[in-house]
Design an enzyme around this catalytic site. Sequence first.
Site, PDB file in Angstrom:
ATOM      1  N   TYR A   1     -12.561  -1.834  -3.879  1.00 53.37           N
ATOM      2  CA  TYR A   1     -13.382  -2.601  -2.978  1.00 53.37           C
ATOM      3  C   TYR A   1     -14.389  -2.788  -2.334  1.00 53.37           C
ATOM      4  O   TYR A   1     -14.592  -2.293  -0.654  1.00 53.37           O
ATOM      5  CB  TYR A   1     -12.083  -1.126  -1.586  1.00 53.37           C
ATOM      6  CG  TYR A   1     -10.800  -2.199  -1.182  1.00 53.37           C
ATOM      7  CD1 TYR A   1     -10.491  -2.982  -0.408  1.00 53.37           C
ATOM      8  CD2 TYR A   1     -10.101  -1.241  -1.163  1.00 53.37           C
ATOM      9  CE1 TYR A   1      -9.496  -3.046   0.039  1.00 53.37           C
ATOM     10  CE2 TYR A   1      -8.237  -1.434  -1.052  1.00 53.37           C
ATOM     11  CZ  TYR A   1      -8.118  -2.453  -0.400  1.00 53.37           C
ATOM     12  OH  TYR A   1      -7.162  -3.163   0.259  1.00 53.37           O
TER      13      TYR A   1
ATOM     14  N   LYS B   1       0.615  -1.175   0.245  1.00 53.63           N
ATOM     15  CA  LYS B   1       0.144   0.161   0.124  1.00 53.63           C
ATOM     16  C   LYS B   1       1.226   1.175   0.120  1.00 53.63           C
ATOM     17  O   LYS B   1       1.836   1.257   0.664  1.00 53.63           O
ATOM     18  CB  LYS B   1      -0.787  -0.421   1.010  1.00 53.63           C
ATOM     19  CG  LYS B   1      -1.927  -0.999   1.125  1.00 53.63           C
ATOM     20  CD  LYS B   1      -2.361  -0.830   2.511  1.00 53.63           C
ATOM     21  CE  LYS B   1      -3.765  -2.754   2.420  1.00 53.63           C
ATOM     22  NZ  LYS B   1      -5.006  -1.986   3.629  1.00 53.63           N
TER      23      LYS B   1
ATOM     24  N   HIS C   1      -2.208  -5.271   1.850  1.00 59.25           N
ATOM     25  CA  HIS C   1      -3.054  -5.668   1.349  1.00 59.25           C
ATOM     26  C   HIS C   1      -3.324  -7.576  -0.066  1.00 59.25           C
ATOM     27  O   HIS C   1      -1.711  -7.676   0.418  1.00 59.25           O
ATOM     28  CB  HIS C   1      -4.254  -4.922   0.617  1.00 59.25           C
ATOM     29  CG  HIS C   1      -5.599  -6.658  -0.044  1.00 59.25           C
ATOM     30  ND1 HIS C   1      -6.444  -6.453   0.948  1.00 59.25           N
ATOM     31  CD2 HIS C   1      -5.880  -6.950  -1.169  1.00 59.25           C
ATOM     32  CE1 HIS C   1      -6.890  -7.395   0.583  1.00 59.25           C
ATOM     33  NE2 HIS C   1      -6.839  -7.570  -1.123  1.00 59.25           N
TER      34      HIS C   1
ATOM     35  N   ASN D   1      -2.131   0.006   6.519  1.00 59.08           N
ATOM     36  CA  ASN D   1      -1.645  -1.153   7.079  1.00 59.08           C
ATOM     37  C   ASN D   1      -0.673  -2.120   6.037  1.00 59.08           C
ATOM     38  O   ASN D   1      -0.291  -3.477   6.551  1.00 59.08           O
ATOM     39  CB  ASN D   1      -2.922  -1.605   7.745  1.00 59.08           C
ATOM     40  CG  ASN D   1      -3.800  -2.278   6.913  1.00 59.08           C
ATOM     41  OD1 ASN D   1      -3.269  -1.642   5.797  1.00 59.08           O
ATOM     42  ND2 ASN D   1      -4.604  -2.879   6.804  1.00 59.08           N
TER      43      ASN D   1
ATOM     44  N   GLU E   1      -9.531 -10.739  -7.481  1.00 59.29           N
ATOM     45  CA  GLU E   1      -8.559  -9.721  -7.163  1.00 59.29           C
ATOM     46  C   GLU E   1      -6.979  -9.632  -8.318  1.00 59.29           C
ATOM     47  O   GLU E   1      -7.130  -8.741  -8.941  1.00 59.29           O
ATOM     48  CB  GLU E   1      -8.003  -9.817  -6.089  1.00 59.29           C
ATOM     49  CG  GLU E   1      -9.121  -9.414  -5.112  1.00 59.29           C
ATOM     50  CD  GLU E   1      -8.779  -9.421  -3.504  1.00 59.29           C
ATOM     51  OE1 GLU E   1      -8.986  -9.029  -2.794  1.00 59.29           O
ATOM     52  OE2 GLU E   1      -7.183  -9.819  -3.331  1.00 59.29           O
TER      53      GLU E   1
END
Length: 137
Positions: free
Chosen positions: A49, A9, A115, A112, A126
Amino acid sequence: MEQTLSIIKPDAVKKNVVGKILDRFESNGLRIAAMKKVWLSRAEAKAFYAVHKDRPFFDELVDFMVSGPVVVSVLEGENAVAKNRELMGATDPKEAAPGTIRADFAESIDANAVHGSDSLENAEKEIAFFFAKREIF
Ligand code: CMP
């Protein structure tokens, strides 16, 4: 053999720890079958998402994911989905086990670091979202 999708990310890309995170995958039996750096548009982040669209954190999640480029890869190996999730650690870095990617590189539940697909079924979707078949080796 399984394949799963990983996103490094914007927070981790900004911190310049892409190589350190990829090393965690390669050192633990996962192979990089495809990879690219992309800066998602708002529409792309929302579509990726979409499963979270009714959650209270959706807008913040999208804002964060378009705040800078990300590094997307297809990881391949035995039990790749579960292995990647084990290496990432809990979604909230405060709860992530020591030595996991999120414990070592993440700041908050939004920022975070990574993913990873949560099931084989979602991994397929995905991967197809980011990569054509001819880009995966
Ligand atoms: P990720 O695995 O990318 O999937 C959805 C993301 O939403 C998650 O990691 C977190 O970064 C973010 N998020 C923010 N708040 C929450 C929350 N309360 N529960 C789950 N995910 C959250």
